[in-house]
Design a protein around this motif. Structure first.
Motif, PDB file in Angstrom:
ATOM      1  N   MET A  90      10.091  -5.208 -41.573  1.00 46.16           N
ATOM      2  CA  MET A  90       9.211  -5.937 -40.667  1.00 46.16           C
ATOM      3  C   MET A  90       8.309  -6.788 -41.548  1.00 46.16           C
ATOM      4  N   ARG A  91       8.257  -8.080 -41.241  1.00 44.56           N
ATOM      5  CA  ARG A  91       7.497  -9.009 -42.064  1.00 44.56           C
ATOM      6  C   ARG A  91       6.278  -9.519 -41.296  1.00 44.56           C
ATOM      7  N   TYR A  92       5.131  -9.532 -41.974  1.00 49.95           N
ATOM      8  CA  TYR A  92       3.883  -9.992 -41.396  1.00 49.95           C
ATOM      9  C   TYR A  92       3.293 -11.099 -42.273  1.00 49.95           C
ATOM     10  N   GLY A  93       2.699 -12.095 -41.651  1.00 55.07           N
ATOM     11  CA  GLY A  93       1.928 -13.072 -42.401  1.00 55.07           C
ATOM     12  C   GLY A  93       0.578 -12.491 -42.771  1.00 55.07           C
ATOM     13  N   ILE A  94       0.081 -12.820 -43.961  1.00 57.33           N
ATOM     14  CA  ILE A  94      -1.168 -12.247 -44.437  1.00 57.33           C
ATOM     15  C   ILE A  94      -2.062 -13.315 -45.069  1.00 57.33           C
ATOM     16  N   GLY A  95      -3.331 -13.005 -45.169  1.00 62.43           N
ATOM     17  CA  GLY A  95      -4.253 -13.720 -46.036  1.00 62.43           C
ATOM     18  C   GLY A  95      -4.565 -12.806 -47.201  1.00 62.43           C
ATOM     19  N   VAL A  96      -4.795 -13.365 -48.376  1.00 62.74           N
ATOM     20  CA  VAL A  96      -4.993 -12.549 -49.576  1.00 62.74           C
ATOM     21  C   VAL A  96      -6.294 -12.928 -50.270  1.00 62.74           C
ATOM     22  N   GLY A  97      -6.581 -12.235 -51.379  1.00 61.76           N
ATOM     23  CA  GLY A  97      -7.830 -12.430 -52.087  1.00 61.76           C
ATOM     24  C   GLY A  97      -7.919 -13.770 -52.793  1.00 61.76           C
ATOM     25  N   ARG A  98      -9.129 -14.299 -52.838  1.00 66.63           N
ATOM     26  CA  ARG A  98      -9.375 -15.521 -53.584  1.00 66.63           C
ATOM     27  C   ARG A  98      -9.172 -15.258 -55.064  1.00 66.63           C
ATOM     28  N   GLU A  99      -8.951 -16.325 -55.819  1.00 70.21           N
ATOM     29  CA  GLU A  99      -8.804 -16.221 -57.269  1.00 70.21           C
ATOM     30  C   GLU A  99     -10.009 -15.499 -57.866  1.00 70.21           C
ATOM     31  N   GLY A 100      -9.721 -14.553 -58.743  1.00 67.82           N
ATOM     32  CA  GLY A 100     -10.795 -13.801 -59.382  1.00 67.82           C
ATOM     33  C   GLY A 100     -11.123 -12.503 -58.682  1.00 67.82           C
ATOM     34  N   PHE A 101     -10.688 -12.330 -57.420  1.00 68.19           N
ATOM     35  CA  PHE A 101     -10.994 -11.108 -56.696  1.00 68.19           C
ATOM     36  C   PHE A 101      -9.723 -10.368 -56.264  1.00 68.19           C
ATOM     37  N   ALA A 102      -8.569 -10.893 -56.592  1.00 63.10           N
ATOM     38  CA  ALA A 102      -7.321 -10.288 -56.137  1.00 63.10           C
ATOM     39  C   ALA A 102      -6.993  -9.047 -56.968  1.00 63.10           C
ATOM     40  N   TRP A 103      -6.067  -8.251 -56.457  1.00 63.81           N
ATOM     41  CA  TRP A 103      -5.617  -7.029 -57.129  1.00 63.81           C
ATOM     42  C   TRP A 103      -4.118  -6.925 -56.947  1.00 63.81           C
ATOM     43  N   SER A 104      -3.442  -6.320 -57.916  1.00 62.48           N
ATOM     44  CA  SER A 104      -2.014  -6.079 -57.748  1.00 62.48           C
ATOM     45  C   SER A 104      -1.645  -4.790 -58.452  1.00 62.48           C
ATOM     46  N   GLY A 105      -0.519  -4.229 -58.067  1.00 61.05           N
ATOM     47  CA  GLY A 105      -0.067  -2.998 -58.690  1.00 61.05           C
ATOM     48  C   GLY A 105       0.611  -2.078 -57.698  1.00 61.05           C
ATOM     49  N   ARG A 106       0.739  -0.807 -58.075  1.00 58.47           N
ATOM     50  CA  ARG A 106       1.328   0.226 -57.229  1.00 58.47           C
ATOM     51  C   ARG A 106       0.246   1.215 -56.820  1.00 58.47           C
ATOM     52  N   ALA A 107       0.267   1.608 -55.579  1.00 61.31           N
ATOM     53  CA  ALA A 107      -0.725   2.543 -55.077  1.00 61.31           C
ATOM     54  C   ALA A 107      -0.146   3.206 -53.827  1.00 61.31           C
ATOM     55  N   ILE A 108      -1.001   3.861 -53.059  1.00 56.87           N
ATOM     56  CA  ILE A 108      -0.566   4.459 -51.794  1.00 56.87           C
ATOM     57  C   ILE A 108      -1.576   4.134 -50.699  1.00 56.87           C
ATOM     58  N   VAL A 109      -1.112   4.210 -49.463  1.00 56.42           N
ATOM     59  CA  VAL A 109      -2.015   4.147 -48.319  1.00 56.42           C
ATOM     60  C   VAL A 109      -2.540   5.567 -48.120  1.00 56.42           C
ATOM     61  N   ALA A 110      -3.766   5.806 -48.563  1.00 55.05           N
ATOM     62  CA  ALA A 110      -4.304   7.168 -48.539  1.00 55.05           C
ATOM     63  C   ALA A 110      -4.579   7.639 -47.113  1.00 55.05           C
ATOM     64  N   TYR A 111      -5.146   6.748 -46.299  1.00 57.32           N
ATOM     65  CA  TYR A 111      -5.440   7.092 -44.905  1.00 57.32           C
ATOM     66  C   TYR A 111      -5.690   5.809 -44.130  1.00 57.32           C
ATOM     67  N   LYS A 112      -5.811   5.950 -42.802  1.00 57.30           N
ATOM     68  CA  LYS A 112      -5.975   4.807 -41.894  1.00 57.30           C
ATOM     69  C   LYS A 112      -7.155   5.080 -40.958  1.00 57.30           C
ATOM     70  N   ARG A 113      -7.730   3.993 -40.448  1.00 52.68           N
ATOM     71  CA  ARG A 113      -8.825   4.141 -39.494  1.00 52.68           C
ATOM     72  C   ARG A 113      -8.711   3.094 -38.387  1.00 52.68           C
ATOM     73  N   GLN A 114      -9.013   3.534 -37.155  1.00 51.58           N
ATOM     74  CA  GLN A 114      -9.130   2.607 -36.035  1.00 51.58           C
ATOM     75  C   GLN A 114     -10.572   2.129 -35.946  1.00 51.58           C
ATOM     76  N   TRP A 115     -10.764   0.852 -35.723  1.00 55.64           N
ATOM     77  CA  TRP A 115     -12.082   0.248 -35.595  1.00 55.64           C
ATOM     78  C   TRP A 115     -13.041   0.837 -36.636  1.00 55.64           C
ATOM     79  N   PRO A 116     -12.751   0.576 -37.904  1.00 56.39           N
ATOM     80  CA  PRO A 116     -13.534   1.187 -38.984  1.00 56.39           C
ATOM     81  C   PRO A 116     -14.908   0.541 -39.171  1.00 56.39           C
ATOM     82  N   ARG A 117     -15.803   1.301 -39.792  1.00 56.22           N
ATOM     83  CA  ARG A 117     -17.049   0.732 -40.284  1.00 56.22           C
ATOM     84  C   ARG A 117     -16.740  -0.042 -41.564  1.00 56.22           C
ATOM     85  N   TRP A 118     -17.567  -1.020 -41.834  1.00 53.82           N
ATOM     86  CA  TRP A 118     -17.401  -1.807 -43.067  1.00 53.82           C
ATOM     87  C   TRP A 118     -18.606  -1.620 -43.971  1.00 53.82           C
ATOM     88  N   THR A 119     -18.341  -1.174 -45.201  1.00 55.82           N
ATOM     89  CA  THR A 119     -19.408  -1.021 -46.191  1.00 55.82           C
ATOM     90  C   THR A 119     -19.016  -1.819 -47.432  1.00 55.82           C
TER      91      THR A 119
END
Length: 221
Positions: A90-119
């Protein structure tokens, strides 16, 4: 001799009445991008005039050595693939980080949240003092349509530690296909809800770097 620059002389025998041009019809709205009034915070329909059709959600052929269930973020192409069996994704269009703030690598989705708080992290607050009311010390921003994490968030951890990067929703369809966020990977709310419902905690994620961007924080691929 005087020249009439860029002015055409009408022929009296011809009808010069302008024929009105019909406006371009709006694309037929697919059900997947309709309004979602039953959400905790009702989500409006996607503004299709702001979302290029090539970034619409769709199932595609996708050959990869990664196992089904893996998320692959193709940063240069601005696509996220959720690998499914049989050489599909399944393919989704995305927006990504601006230059200087992006990240790449291997990781995991540790957990998910519905309507999360933002800090916002302290480093972001230091760059943008106006965010101080939403800092970790102040408990963050309440969930809602104005919250930068949108309707859903998937939290990315690497080596047991929070990377501070997220897959999250946005109402800003115009941002899909662009590098606009501070490192996080954004999907329109309708798409992040669909992704949320189909991704399990612990799923692997591979974020492919964009070679055209510098100063990228890269972990081992």
């Amino acid at each position: 001799m005087t020249l009439a620059g860029c002015v055409s002389t009408p022929h009296p025998e011809k009808n010069t009445t302008a024929i009105p041009v019909a406006p371009e019809p709006e694309p037929v709205r697919p059900l997947m991008y309709a309004a979602m009034p039953d959400e905790r915070f009702p989500i409006p329909a996607v503004k299709l005039d702001q979302l290029d059709r090539r970034f619409w959600r769709r199932e595609v052929d996708y050959q990869t050595s990664e196992r089904p269930g893996t998320l692959i973020v193709d940063t240069p192409a601005k696509y996220l693939y959720h690998v499914t069996p049989g050489g599909r994704a399944m393919r989704y269009g995305i927006g990504v980080g601006r230059e200087g703030f992006a990240w790449s690598g291997r990781a995991i989705v540790a957990y998910k949240r519905q309507w999360p708080r933002w800090t916002p992290p302290d480093s972001m607050v230091a760059r943008q003092p106006s965010l101080q009311p939403y800092s970790i010390a102040n408990g963050g921003m309440d969930p809602g349509l104005r919250n930068p994490l949108g309707a859903r968030a998937l939290y990315i951890h690497e080596g047991g530690k929070d990377t501070l990067y997220r897959l999250h929703g946005t109402p800003e369809a115009f941002s899909i296909g662009k590098a606009v966020s501070s490192g996080c990977i954004r999907l329109i709310n309708q798409d992040v809800i669909h992704l949320y419902e189909n991704v399990r905690d612990g799923s692997p994620i591979v974020v492919v770097p964009d070679p055209s961007m510098s100063n990228i924080a890269v972990s081992s691929l």
